[in-house]
Design a protein around this motif. Structure first.
Motif, PDB file in Angstrom:
ATOM      1  N   LEU A   1       0.835  -1.203   0.000  1.00 14.03           N
ATOM      2  CA  LEU A   1       0.000   0.000   0.000  1.00 14.03           C
ATOM      3  C   LEU A   1       0.870   1.254   0.000  1.00 14.03           C
ATOM      4  O   LEU A   1       1.922   1.283   0.624  1.00 14.03           O
ATOM      5  CB  LEU A   1      -0.922   0.000   1.221  1.00 14.03           C
ATOM      6  N   ASP A   2       0.411   2.275  -0.695  1.00 13.99           N
ATOM      7  CA  ASP A   2       1.174   3.522  -0.752  1.00 13.99           C
ATOM      8  C   ASP A   2       0.359   4.708  -0.236  1.00 13.99           C
ATOM      9  O   ASP A   2       0.615   5.843  -0.587  1.00 13.99           O
ATOM     10  CB  ASP A   2       1.695   3.784  -2.168  1.00 13.99           C
ATOM     11  N   LYS A   3      -0.612   4.422   0.602  1.00 19.69           N
ATOM     12  CA  LYS A   3      -1.423   5.487   1.196  1.00 19.69           C
ATOM     13  C   LYS A   3      -0.607   6.186   2.288  1.00 19.69           C
ATOM     14  O   LYS A   3       0.383   5.656   2.782  1.00 19.69           O
ATOM     15  CB  LYS A   3      -2.704   4.897   1.784  1.00 19.69           C
ATOM     16  N   ASP A   4      -1.053   7.388   2.674  1.00 18.61           N
ATOM     17  CA  ASP A   4      -0.322   8.139   3.694  1.00 18.61           C
ATOM     18  C   ASP A   4      -0.456   7.455   5.066  1.00 18.61           C
ATOM     19  O   ASP A   4      -1.388   6.690   5.309  1.00 18.61           O
ATOM     20  CB  ASP A   4      -0.803   9.591   3.750  1.00 18.61           C
ATOM     21  N   ASP A   5       0.499   7.740   5.935  1.00 18.15           N
ATOM     22  CA  ASP A   5       0.551   7.093   7.246  1.00 18.15           C
ATOM     23  C   ASP A   5      -0.729   7.303   8.051  1.00 18.15           C
ATOM     24  O   ASP A   5      -1.195   6.383   8.725  1.00 18.15           O
ATOM     25  CB  ASP A   5       1.754   7.601   8.045  1.00 18.15           C
ATOM     26  N   ALA A   6      -1.309   8.488   7.998  1.00 18.04           N
ATOM     27  CA  ALA A   6      -2.521   8.773   8.776  1.00 18.04           C
ATOM     28  C   ALA A   6      -3.670   7.866   8.347  1.00 18.04           C
ATOM     29  O   ALA A   6      -4.416   7.348   9.188  1.00 18.04           O
ATOM     30  CB  ALA A   6      -2.915  10.244   8.631  1.00 18.04           C
ATOM     31  N   THR A   7      -3.806   7.629   7.053  1.00 23.32           N
ATOM     32  CA  THR A   7      -4.861   6.748   6.537  1.00 23.32           C
ATOM     33  C   THR A   7      -4.631   5.315   6.996  1.00 23.32           C
ATOM     34  O   THR A   7      -5.564   4.632   7.432  1.00 23.32           O
ATOM     35  CB  THR A   7      -4.902   6.809   4.990  1.00 23.32           C
ATOM     36  N   LEU A   8      -3.390   4.861   6.917  1.00 20.17           N
ATOM     37  CA  LEU A   8      -3.063   3.495   7.325  1.00 20.17           C
ATOM     38  C   LEU A   8      -3.230   3.320   8.837  1.00 20.17           C
ATOM     39  O   LEU A   8      -3.774   2.311   9.295  1.00 20.17           O
ATOM     40  CB  LEU A   8      -1.651   3.132   6.875  1.00 20.17           C
ATOM     41  N   ASP A   9      -2.794   4.310   9.601  1.00 21.33           N
ATOM     42  CA  ASP A   9      -2.953   4.245  11.055  1.00 21.33           C
ATOM     43  C   ASP A   9      -4.432   4.228  11.436  1.00 21.33           C
ATOM     44  O   ASP A   9      -4.833   3.519  12.372  1.00 21.33           O
ATOM     45  CB  ASP A   9      -2.249   5.415  11.738  1.00 21.33           C
ATOM     46  N   ALA A  10      -5.256   4.989  10.722  1.00 20.51           N
ATOM     47  CA  ALA A  10      -6.699   5.011  10.986  1.00 20.51           C
ATOM     48  C   ALA A  10      -7.317   3.637  10.712  1.00 20.51           C
ATOM     49  O   ALA A  10      -8.196   3.189  11.450  1.00 20.51           O
ATOM     50  CB  ALA A  10      -7.382   6.083  10.139  1.00 20.51           C
ATOM     51  N   ALA A  11      -6.836   2.963   9.671  1.00 14.45           N
ATOM     52  CA  ALA A  11      -7.341   1.620   9.357  1.00 14.45           C
ATOM     53  C   ALA A  11      -6.982   0.643  10.479  1.00 14.45           C
ATOM     54  O   ALA A  11      -7.812  -0.186  10.873  1.00 14.45           O
ATOM     55  CB  ALA A  11      -6.773   1.138   8.025  1.00 14.45           C
ATOM     56  N   ILE A  12      -5.770   0.749  10.998  1.00 12.92           N
ATOM     57  CA  ILE A  12      -5.353  -0.108  12.115  1.00 12.92           C
ATOM     58  C   ILE A  12      -6.234   0.168  13.331  1.00 12.92           C
ATOM     59  O   ILE A  12      -6.707  -0.748  14.004  1.00 12.92           O
ATOM     60  CB  ILE A  12      -3.858   0.093  12.447  1.00 12.92           C
TER      61      ILE A  12
END
Length: 106
Positions: free
Chosen positions: A62-73
């Motif tokens: 995945l190449d999404k921004d960290d905030a988006t990935l952290d929100a998914a977690i």
């Protein structure tokens, strides 16, 4: 450690693909065999960073921004809020499902 990882995954994803589960469990068997690494501490910033960098970016690509990935977690952790210990296998399955990346394990 005699945990039924597949049953834990199916608790949250009742229609989970058995072949995907088997591949995920094979891929992460060493991680899951160690109590310290078998569970995700979702409230630990370092642990969230590890899941983001090693699994979401590394394994799933995945190449999404960290905030988006952290929100998914955080979203997955919220779904699993009733479990004091969050199985890494379940967290990974739910994240791969959330991002439409279960094919990585086929």
């Amino acid at each position: 450690m005699a945990t039924d990882w597949a049953a834990d995954i199916k608790k949250y994803a009742p229609k989970a693909d058995d072949a995907v589960i088997a591949k995920l469990l094979t891929t992460y068997r060493l991680v899951l065999s160690n109590r310290d690494s078998a569970y995700v501490a979702a409230s630990d910033a370092a642990e969230v960073a590890t899941v983001r960098e090693k699994f979401l970016k590394g394994k799933l690509g995945l190449d999404k921004d960290d905030a988006t990935l952290d929100a998914a977690i955080k979203d997955v952790a919220a779904v699993m809020k009733d479990d004091r210990t969050k199985s890494r296998a379940t967290v990974y399955y739910l994240l791969a499902e959330k991002f439409g990346k279960l094919d990585v394990f086929k």
